[in-house]
Write an enzyme that holds these catalytic residues in place. Structure first.
Site, PDB file in Angstrom:
ATOM      1  CD  GLU A  47      64.669  12.587  22.379  1.00  6.97           C
ATOM      2  OE1 GLU A  47      65.445  12.381  21.189  1.00  6.97           O
ATOM      3  OE2 GLU A  47      63.495  12.204  22.436  1.00  6.97           O
ATOM      4  CB  CYS A 240      60.334  11.567  19.710  1.00  5.23           C
ATOM      5  SG  CYS A 240      60.611  10.879  18.111  1.00  5.23           S
ATOM      6  CG  ASN A 371      61.779  16.454  17.290  1.00  6.18           C
ATOM      7  OD1 ASN A 371      62.801  16.987  16.866  1.00  6.18           O
ATOM      8  ND2 ASN A 371      61.243  15.258  17.288  1.00  6.18           N
ATOM      9  CD  GLU A 372      62.145  13.098  13.559  1.00 11.25           C
ATOM     10  OE1 GLU A 372      61.378  12.137  13.826  1.00 11.25           O
ATOM     11  OE2 GLU A 372      63.414  13.210  13.100  1.00 11.25           O
TER      12      GLU A 372
HETATM   13  O1  AHR Z   1      67.491  10.799  18.032  1.00  9.53           O
HETATM   14  C1  AHR Z   1      66.457   9.686  18.297  1.00  9.53           C
HETATM   15  C2  AHR Z   1      65.260  10.133  17.534  1.00  9.53           C
HETATM   16  O2  AHR Z   1      65.253  10.411  16.201  1.00  9.53           O
HETATM   17  C3  AHR Z   1      64.687  11.783  18.138  1.00  9.53           C
HETATM   18  O3  AHR Z   1      64.064  11.634  19.153  1.00  9.53           O
HETATM   19  C4  AHR Z   1      63.432  11.881  16.922  1.00  9.53           C
HETATM   20  O4  AHR Z   1      63.478  13.132  16.776  1.00  9.53           O
HETATM   21  C5  AHR Z   1      64.335  11.267  15.732  1.00  9.53           C
HETATM   22  O5  AHR Z   1      63.120  10.379  15.158  1.00  9.53           O
END
Ligand code: AHR
Length: 653
Positions: A47, A240, A371-372
């Site tokens: 990321e 995120c 994602n999440e």
């Molecule tokens: O890994 C950091 C963050 O943790 C990621 O962006 C998210 O998916 C999680 O909350």
């Protein structure tokens, strides 16, 4: 004499009670494999957080090269005397994705230049070659450029002159500079000499020595440390960042491919996420875009695992959702991505891939949607993606999110519903304290063998968060190693796993702990990195049961173990965690008709101090130690050091 005998017997007794313990007996059922290990079991999560991409693996040294940050001259300083109106920020609506450029109207009466500070400085190496390039448009030709590298106190490290060609419209030019010293804090000066009127944009500086020598490519040492892990997959672009703070700020892969000067920059969501770690100069230039992610995956032999937005922004932020009747654009993005990765040259997106330099398909096999994300609003949107993707691309495995944590109502609701939807792979995330990892080594022992598979898509043992920055200590890493015996033992269910996040820049991070830390010149792996790497390099092909008194080895007496067989190497591989302050002796009885014979490796990560961590100053405080061992016979006697993680490779004939 009598006294002497007594003393020596006391010493003998003492040493017996201190150092000799009855070895623990364990059995390894080598001839009863219990399922296969996925070839892409151990991977990495990438990321653009903590300056992971811009200011990190993407080797561009100039910050805000196209003046598109919210504050157009952020990262830049004007040099010389600039009369009113001689330097203007032009905003040209016609230039797609990159509207701003800097106009300079110059006479010979004054001196004018620009200085770029880089990302917390620029990492420059003595003897290295650096390519400066720019786009320019001249209304009145006559300006030439002098480009300099200087250190933090202004000493010159190298310079070059760049004459510009006359011509219509936007043109490009470049020149190389050689550096005469090493520093992590260099700056770039660009002086405008002569007289004329010019617009400049995309002022850029890259090292020549990039990964695979690609022009404007990736930082070699950062890719190398990933390649060394031989990761089974790369999950990208997050995290995120996929969701964005709002839908406008979501990751849109189509805007990250094609010519880099047309890739529209957006604010990085980690710029403002943590008030205690604000990073006002953090934007996404998308120089590292989806094409480059696919290429990186291919380069290091990892399956590409893109995660796409599901029509929802981050639920910790705005939680915006796109109306269901406007979801088509998002679903189309997924379909087009499959075409971009795998489509033939006569398909529109396959052609774009080919035009970018990769006619062969990237062989995409998996795709994540969301994602999440959580709640019925997620399931509703996911269902639409699933129906269309499964109809048009049954060959693609679909990954879906089980929310932000590994338990509780939110998780249970999603897990139950995703299983009912027969989602191929469920993405689980856990950032938890070491005690959670230690007690969770049996988490997957009872998971359904026939239902959806699991992707442990983000996890890390957090020693101190949320009250302070988490440190990647040996305690964190050893608890992860213990937990991972459970992932491996249940490799039939858990098909993929990745620690998160991957990179942290020591001068620019927002989230800690991270797997790998960098500054502008150096890179090192944390103890967790070494654990991940040992699992990945020793992943084997088949799960082999190991037991103590008929039970899995999941934490009784703080011992953890898993075993796999490697069909190619013909070796039984044991992973063993001793989470005790004392050493432990174990006799392993290998139940097999084959013979155990030959020499191989014993690799150990150990430290009696759980607080130890690696750092830029001491990057190898914790590192694997390997020794050759000869094996003969079906009983293997081992003593494991206090607080140790050991990998044994045992030859089988
Ligand atoms: O890994 C950091 C963050 O943790 C990621 O962006 C998210 O998916 C999680 O909350």
């Amino acid at each position: 004499m009598i006294k002497k005998i007594k003393l020596s017997s006391v010493l003998t007794l003492l040493s017996f009670s201190l150092f000799s313990q009855t070895p623990i007996e364990m059995k390894i059922a080598l001839d009863q494999p219990a399922g296969d290990i996925s070839p892409s079991m151990w991977g990495v999560f990438f990321e653009d957080i903590n300056l992971g991409a811009d200011g990190g693996i993407y080797a561009e040294l100039v910050k805000n090269r196209s003046f598109e940050f919210d504050t157009p001259l952020m990262g830049w300083k004007q040099l010389g005397e600039i009369p009113e109106g001689a330097m203007l920020m032009i905003n040209d609506n016609k230039r797609k994705g990159n509207r701003r450029s800097l106009q300079i109207k110059k006479t010979t009466d004054f001196v004018v230049g620009l200085q770029n500070e880089g990302f917390r400085g620029m990492g420059i190496k003595q003897g290295g070659t650096y390519e400066f390039s720019l786009l320019y448009k001249q209304a009145t030709p006559g300006i030439k450029l002098k480009v300099e590298l200087v250190d933090s106190v202004g000493h010159k490290l190298g310079e070059s002159l760049l004459s510009l060609q006359n011509g219509e419209g936007w043109q490009s030019a470049s020149v190389n500079l050689s550096a005469n010293a090493t520093t992590s804090a260099a700056k770039l000066n660009v002086w405008f000499q002569g007289a004329g009127e010019i617009n400049v944009d995309m002022l850029s500086l890259f090292p020549e020595d990039t990964w695979k020598g690609r022009k404007k490519g990736l930082r070699k040492d950062m890719v190398q440390i990933l390649a060394d892990m031989k990761p089974g997959f790369i999950r990208f672009p997050g995290g995120c960042i996929v969701e964005g703070r709002d839908l406008a700020n979501r990751f849109q892969w189509k805007k990250t491919v094609g010519p880099i000067e047309q890739r529209e920059l957006i604010i990085n969501r980690w710029n403002t996420e943590f008030t205690q770690r604000l990073t006002p100069d953090y934007f996404q230039s998308f120089g590292l875009g989806f094409y480059e992610y696919f290429l990186l995956s291919e380069d290091i032999g990892a399956e590409p695992v893109p995660i796409l937005n599901c029509g929802m922004a981050c639920q910790f932020n705005t939680g915006e959702v796109v109306p269901i009747d406007e979801l088509d654009e998002y679903v189309q993005d997924a379909l087009d991505l499959i075409e971009f990765a795998n489509g033939s040259l006569d398909s529109p997106w396959g052609k774009i891939r080919a035009d970018m330099g990769h006619p062969e398909p990237f062989n995409l096999k998996m795709l994540g949607v969301g994602n999440e994300n959580w709640g019925p609003q997620y399931l509703e949107r996911l269902e639409i993606f699933k129906n269309i993707l499964k109809e048009k691309h049954p060959e693609i495995q679909l990954i879906a999110s089980s929310g932000t944590g590994p338990d509780g109502d939110r998780f249970d609701y999603l897990d139950e519903n995703l299983r009912a939807m027969k989602i191929d792979i469920i993405d689980e995330h856990y950032y938890r304290p070491p005690a959670w990892f230690l007690s969770g080594a049996a988490r997957y022992d009872d998971y359904d063998r026939n239902g959806s598979k699991v992707f442990a898509g983000e996890y890390a043992s957090h020693t101190t968060r949320p009250n302070g920055p988490g440190r990647s200590t040996w305690e964190a890493a050893l608890s992860e190693a213990a937990f991972m015996t459970g992932l491996e033992r249940n490799g039939e269910v858990v098909r993929m796993a990745s620690y998160a996040p991957l990179f942290g820049h020591v001068d620019g991070w927002q989230w800690s702990p991270d797997l790998i830390w960098v500054d502008n010149l150096n890179v090192y792996g944390t103890p967790s990195y070494h654990v991940q790497k040992l699992y990945s390099l020793n992943k084997g092909t088949n799960i082999i049961p190991i037991n103590r008194d008929g039970k899995n080895v999941t934490g009784i007496d703080s011992l953890y173990a898993s075993t796999v067989y490697d069909q190619e190497a013909k070796e039984l591989i044991l992973k063993f965690v001793n989470y005790n302050s004392t050493s432990k002796s174990v006799n392993f009885q290998i139940e097999t008709n084959k013979s155990i014979k030959g020499s191989s490796e014993r690799i150990t990560l150990a430290n009696a101090n759980l607080e130890v961590a690696n750092s830029i100053e001491d990057p190898l405080a914790i590192q694997p130690v390997s020794k050759k061992v000869n094996y003969k016979g079906k009983v293997i006697k081992e003593t494991f050091a206090p607080y140790s993680f050991t990998v044994l490779r045992i030859p089988v004939q």
